[in-house]
Each structure stands twice: as C-alpha cells, then as structure tokens.
Write a protein that holds these residues in place. Structure first.
Motif, PDB file in Angstrom:
ATOM      1  N   TYR A  82       4.548 -19.211 -19.556  1.00 22.65           N
ATOM      2  CA  TYR A  82       3.589 -18.476 -20.387  1.00 22.65           C
ATOM      3  C   TYR A  82       4.214 -17.208 -20.951  1.00 22.65           C
ATOM      4  O   TYR A  82       5.091 -16.598 -20.336  1.00 22.65           O
ATOM      5  CB  TYR A  82       2.365 -18.052 -19.566  1.00 22.65           C
ATOM      6  CG  TYR A  82       1.590 -19.178 -18.931  1.00 22.65           C
ATOM      7  CD1 TYR A  82       0.512 -19.766 -19.582  1.00 22.65           C
ATOM      8  CD2 TYR A  82       1.926 -19.655 -17.659  1.00 22.65           C
ATOM      9  CE1 TYR A  82      -0.218 -20.791 -18.991  1.00 22.65           C
ATOM     10  CE2 TYR A  82       1.213 -20.677 -17.063  1.00 22.65           C
ATOM     11  CZ  TYR A  82       0.147 -21.240 -17.732  1.00 22.65           C
ATOM     12  OH  TYR A  82      -0.563 -22.260 -17.149  1.00 22.65           O
ATOM     13  N   VAL A  83       3.720 -16.818 -22.110  1.00 27.69           N
ATOM     14  CA  VAL A  83       3.936 -15.479 -22.648  1.00 27.69           C
ATOM     15  C   VAL A  83       2.550 -14.855 -22.759  1.00 27.69           C
ATOM     16  O   VAL A  83       1.653 -15.460 -23.369  1.00 27.69           O
ATOM     17  CB  VAL A  83       4.623 -15.506 -24.024  1.00 27.69           C
ATOM     18  CG1 VAL A  83       4.769 -14.087 -24.572  1.00 27.69           C
ATOM     19  CG2 VAL A  83       5.982 -16.180 -23.938  1.00 27.69           C
ATOM     20  N   PHE A  84       2.360 -13.675 -22.166  1.00 22.95           N
ATOM     21  CA  PHE A  84       1.021 -13.096 -22.190  1.00 22.95           C
ATOM     22  C   PHE A  84       1.060 -11.577 -22.314  1.00 22.95           C
ATOM     23  O   PHE A  84       2.020 -10.924 -21.918  1.00 22.95           O
ATOM     24  CB  PHE A  84       0.226 -13.508 -20.942  1.00 22.95           C
ATOM     25  CG  PHE A  84       0.817 -13.070 -19.621  1.00 22.95           C
ATOM     26  CD1 PHE A  84       0.273 -12.000 -18.919  1.00 22.95           C
ATOM     27  CD2 PHE A  84       1.885 -13.746 -19.056  1.00 22.95           C
ATOM     28  CE1 PHE A  84       0.790 -11.600 -17.698  1.00 22.95           C
ATOM     29  CE2 PHE A  84       2.416 -13.368 -17.834  1.00 22.95           C
ATOM     30  CZ  PHE A  84       1.866 -12.285 -17.150  1.00 22.95           C
ATOM     31  N   THR A  85       0.000 -11.055 -22.915  1.00 23.65           N
ATOM     32  CA  THR A  85      -0.139  -9.620 -23.123  1.00 23.65           C
ATOM     33  C   THR A  85      -1.180  -9.063 -22.165  1.00 23.65           C
ATOM     34  O   THR A  85      -2.300  -9.593 -22.089  1.00 23.65           O
ATOM     35  CB  THR A  85      -0.570  -9.305 -24.569  1.00 23.65           C
ATOM     36  OG1 THR A  85       0.417  -9.823 -25.470  1.00 23.65           O
ATOM     37  CG2 THR A  85      -0.733  -7.813 -24.788  1.00 23.65           C
ATOM     38  N   LEU A 166       9.256  -8.543 -17.914  1.00 22.22           N
ATOM     39  CA  LEU A 166       8.683  -7.703 -18.964  1.00 22.22           C
ATOM     40  C   LEU A 166       9.547  -7.853 -20.210  1.00 22.22           C
ATOM     41  O   LEU A 166      10.755  -7.607 -20.169  1.00 22.22           O
ATOM     42  CB  LEU A 166       8.660  -6.242 -18.513  1.00 22.22           C
ATOM     43  CG  LEU A 166       8.119  -5.224 -19.514  1.00 22.22           C
ATOM     44  CD1 LEU A 166       6.625  -5.428 -19.745  1.00 22.22           C
ATOM     45  CD2 LEU A 166       8.385  -3.791 -19.019  1.00 22.22           C
ATOM     46  N   VAL A 167       8.939  -8.249 -21.326  1.00 19.46           N
ATOM     47  CA  VAL A 167       9.709  -8.456 -22.557  1.00 19.46           C
ATOM     48  C   VAL A 167       9.368  -7.439 -23.638  1.00 19.46           C
ATOM     49  O   VAL A 167      10.123  -7.273 -24.600  1.00 19.46           O
ATOM     50  CB  VAL A 167       9.508  -9.887 -23.112  1.00 19.46           C
ATOM     51  CG1 VAL A 167      10.075 -10.912 -22.154  1.00 19.46           C
ATOM     52  CG2 VAL A 167       8.042 -10.191 -23.393  1.00 19.46           C
ATOM     53  N   ALA A 168       8.259  -6.732 -23.494  1.00 23.67           N
ATOM     54  CA  ALA A 168       7.899  -5.687 -24.465  1.00 23.67           C
ATOM     55  C   ALA A 168       6.846  -4.781 -23.842  1.00 23.67           C
ATOM     56  O   ALA A 168       6.046  -5.216 -23.003  1.00 23.67           O
ATOM     57  CB  ALA A 168       7.366  -6.299 -25.765  1.00 23.67           C
ATOM     58  N   SER A 174       1.486  -4.427 -22.349  1.00 19.14           N
ATOM     59  CA  SER A 174       2.777  -4.987 -21.942  1.00 19.14           C
ATOM     60  C   SER A 174       2.770  -6.482 -22.222  1.00 19.14           C
ATOM     61  O   SER A 174       1.757  -7.154 -21.998  1.00 19.14           O
ATOM     62  CB  SER A 174       3.031  -4.758 -20.446  1.00 19.14           C
ATOM     63  OG  SER A 174       3.137  -3.387 -20.137  1.00 19.14           O
ATOM     64  N   VAL A 175       3.895  -6.985 -22.703  1.00 16.23           N
ATOM     65  CA  VAL A 175       4.066  -8.415 -22.914  1.00 16.23           C
ATOM     66  C   VAL A 175       4.999  -8.931 -21.826  1.00 16.23           C
ATOM     67  O   VAL A 175       6.095  -8.404 -21.630  1.00 16.23           O
ATOM     68  CB  VAL A 175       4.648  -8.718 -24.308  1.00 16.23           C
ATOM     69  CG1 VAL A 175       4.827 -10.232 -24.490  1.00 16.23           C
ATOM     70  CG2 VAL A 175       3.746  -8.157 -25.402  1.00 16.23           C
ATOM     71  N   LEU A 200      -5.729  -0.668 -13.660  1.00 14.79           N
ATOM     72  CA  LEU A 200      -6.528  -1.832 -14.031  1.00 14.79           C
ATOM     73  C   LEU A 200      -5.912  -2.541 -15.241  1.00 14.79           C
ATOM     74  O   LEU A 200      -5.085  -1.975 -15.949  1.00 14.79           O
ATOM     75  CB  LEU A 200      -7.987  -1.457 -14.315  1.00 14.79           C
ATOM     76  CG  LEU A 200      -8.711  -0.720 -13.191  1.00 14.79           C
ATOM     77  CD1 LEU A 200     -10.170  -0.436 -13.594  1.00 14.79           C
ATOM     78  CD2 LEU A 200      -8.656  -1.493 -11.884  1.00 14.79           C
ATOM     79  N   GLY A 201      -6.305  -3.799 -15.459  1.00 11.00           N
ATOM     80  CA  GLY A 201      -5.742  -4.548 -16.582  1.00 11.00           C
ATOM     81  C   GLY A 201      -6.373  -5.912 -16.713  1.00 11.00           C
ATOM     82  O   GLY A 201      -7.006  -6.430 -15.781  1.00 11.00           O
ATOM     83  N   HIS A 202      -6.211  -6.499 -17.885  1.00 12.72           N
ATOM     84  CA  HIS A 202      -6.695  -7.854 -18.144  1.00 12.72           C
ATOM     85  C   HIS A 202      -5.798  -8.513 -19.180  1.00 12.72           C
ATOM     86  O   HIS A 202      -5.051  -7.831 -19.900  1.00 12.72           O
ATOM     87  CB  HIS A 202      -8.148  -7.848 -18.633  1.00 12.72           C
ATOM     88  CG  HIS A 202      -8.327  -7.227 -19.985  1.00 12.72           C
ATOM     89  ND1 HIS A 202      -8.508  -5.866 -20.164  1.00 12.72           N
ATOM     90  CD2 HIS A 202      -8.347  -7.768 -21.237  1.00 12.72           C
ATOM     91  CE1 HIS A 202      -8.636  -5.606 -21.457  1.00 12.72           C
ATOM     92  NE2 HIS A 202      -8.530  -6.744 -22.122  1.00 12.72           N
ATOM     93  N   VAL A 203      -5.866  -9.838 -19.270  1.00 11.50           N
ATOM     94  CA  VAL A 203      -5.085 -10.581 -20.260  1.00 11.50           C
ATOM     95  C   VAL A 203      -5.752 -10.457 -21.618  1.00 11.50           C
ATOM     96  O   VAL A 203      -6.914 -10.836 -21.792  1.00 11.50           O
ATOM     97  CB  VAL A 203      -4.956 -12.065 -19.857  1.00 11.50           C
ATOM     98  CG1 VAL A 203      -4.380 -12.879 -21.013  1.00 11.50           C
ATOM     99  CG2 VAL A 203      -4.068 -12.211 -18.631  1.00 11.50           C
ATOM    100  N   ALA A 204      -5.006  -9.930 -22.578  1.00 10.20           N
ATOM    101  CA  ALA A 204      -5.524  -9.789 -23.943  1.00 10.20           C
ATOM    102  C   ALA A 204      -5.099 -10.949 -24.838  1.00 10.20           C
ATOM    103  O   ALA A 204      -5.772 -11.255 -25.822  1.00 10.20           O
ATOM    104  CB  ALA A 204      -5.042  -8.470 -24.546  1.00 10.20           C
TER     105      ALA A 204
END
Length: 302
Positions: A82-85, A166-168, A174-175, A200-204
């Motif tokens: 997967y690639v995810f933000t 981490l790619v970006a 963060s991607v 905190l965070g979530h998948v955008a």
C-alpha cells in the motif's frame, strides 16, 4: 406498432469466463460494485474478488471469474502493498477520512519523529482492528454493530508488517509505504502511529499496489474492460507455488478427486502444488506419501 417492435432487445447471454481481471479500482466504488461491473462487462456467469478495498481506497482489486474463484484463497494469503497518506491531528471513529471526528490534537510531528517510530511497527506486531471492519463478533460484522451505536471491543491480533517506510512528509501529512501480510489493517497502523506520537491520526488516502502475485502495473480500469488480452489465466494466482506436469491418465484421476502417484526425480516433495496437463491447469493439492492429493480441481478442458 407491431408486437415485435415493442419487445425489448434480447440481453446477451452470460457465458463461462475463466481467469483473472486485475482491476485498478477507483475511489468511491465499493468492491461489490466493482465485481458487478466486471461481471456485467464480460457477461460472465460467476465472479468474486480477492480482498476488499474500502470505497475511499483505490488500486489493485483482483477479480476472479469462473474457475478462478477456486484460487482466491491463495491470492488473499499473499503479501499486500500500500501507499497511504496519514493526516495528523485528527482521529476518527473509522480511522479514515469518512468517519466522524473522535479526537483532536494540536501536535504536528516532524518527519524525523515519524521515521524513528516506524521500526516499532515493523515485523510481527499485535494490532487491534478498526471498530468499523468486517470482522465478525458473535455472527455480526463489527461495522454493522458500530453503525448501530453498540460498543465494539475487538481483540488484538498478531499481524506481520514486512516493510514500513516514510516516502514524503509535508505539514501535517505523511505519505508511507507498507508491505504486509494477511489481516493487517492500514487504518490501524495510522491510528496507532498517531496515538504513539501523541498527535492522533487517520488515513486520508489509500492506494493498494499489490495483492499476492498481482501488481498495479498490470491493473486496468473498468473502462478498459473491452480491450483485448486483459484476462489473466486461472493459474496466474498460483505463480508462487511449485507445479508439476502430469499425464492425461493422471489428470483424469485428479479431476475425479482421486490421488495420483508422482514419478520422476523432479517431482516436488512437499505442497501445496498445482498440476497441469498439456499446459492446462488440472488441480491444486498437497503431497502425501509420494502422491498428489487434489484439494481443488478445475474444469478447463484439459
């Protein structure tokens, strides 16, 4: 107006289609709708998918047609990429952008902080699935219970994350890229990273780039279904298994569900393996005392 002119045009007859369509599912489409679109586009009698993608997600959705549905478990057991933000500062009740806000934070992590944490989420780890997931609790899907307002308590499960990078990183986003095993939830990775960082965070955004042997490079969109040569053979799902060629007599035994003796120095000593006859897939099975014992047989005209 004649009676014939009022008769609706005949619908094309559904046909036996055997093989795999590697779909690049778009954002907003459910996996069920994607399967229906492929099935309708190819006039196929039978179809299913190997691994649900949420409507928010895009990317590789392998769709099995006809006899290929018998090989779905081998694909689903394979590694996924997967690639995810991740959007920092907000946690949602679904752990993605479609959910309601469940918590906020003013903390924004630096790229170095995110990167330093990733080894803790690599390898075999304990992961609690999202409350909005397809896991069953006493016969009910967790997401159905959560939507009804019930308190959903899911038990942590051991999953394996082979690579997390981490790619970006820019601002509060963060991607990341992940290679993981069966049962891993990317939404849970984002949630747990955010909690551990204290922000905190979530998948955008989420894009799946690999499922088992199938990659995004070979995937097609729904609009490309009419083009030639898009159907992959049934055995494409088994490319990571050893294979053996058998005689026609042996193939007949296998297709009856009967074991057959494997001869020759090159015969595999362990399974699972798949057998072909004259280049056509016949069966998938295991090796027991020098015999190939079929567990799945295929009607592909061998």
């Amino acid at each position: 107006m004649s009676q014939d002119s009022r008769r609706p045009p005949d619908r094309p007859r559904k046909r036996d289609v055997n093989g795999w369509i590697i779909l690049d599912k778009g954002v907003g489409m459910t996996s069920t709708h994607a399967v229906a679109a492929v099935k309708r586009g190819l006039f196929a009698k039978k179809a299913g998918h190997a691994g649900t993608l949420d409507p928010l997600a895009s990317g590789v959705l392998p769709i099995a047609l006809g006899e290929a549905t018998k090989t779905v478990p081998f694909v689903m057991d394979g590694r996924k990429s997967y690639v995810f933000t991740v959007a920092w500062g907000v946690e949602t009740n679904t752990d993605d952008a479609e959910g309601e806000i469940a918590g906020r934070s003013d903390i924004v992590p630096a790229a170095s902080e995110v990167e330093a944490l990733l080894p803790r989420f690599t390898g075999q780890i304990e992961q609690v699935p999202p409350r909005f997931s397809a896991i069953k609790i006493q016969g009910e899907r967790a997401y159905d219970l959560a939507r009804d307002g019930e308190v959903v308590e899911l038990v942590a499960r051991r999953v394996e994350i082979h690579r997390l990078a981490l790619v970006a990183h820019e601002g509060n986003r963060s991607v990341l890229e992940a290679d993981c095993g069966k049962g891993t939830y990317v939404r849970a990775i984002a949630r747990d990273l955010g909690r551990t960082l204290g922000c905190l965070g979530h998948v955008a955004a989420l894009r799946r780039t690999r499922v088992g042997p199938f990659t995004i490079g070979e995937a097609i969109t729904v609009d490309e279904l009419t083009e030639a040569d898009v159907l992959r053979p049934v055995e494409a799902a088994l490319s990571e298994l050893p294979s053996v060629a058998v005689s026609r007599d042996a193939a007949t035994r296998l297709m009856r569900g009967q074991p057959t003796i494997l001869r020759g120095r090159d015969a595999p000593l362990a399974g699972p393996i798949y057998a072909t006859c004259n280049g056509t897939l016949v069966a998938v099975g295991t090796i027991e005392r020098g015999e190939l014992v079929p567990h799945r047989v295929f009607n592909l005209g061998a």
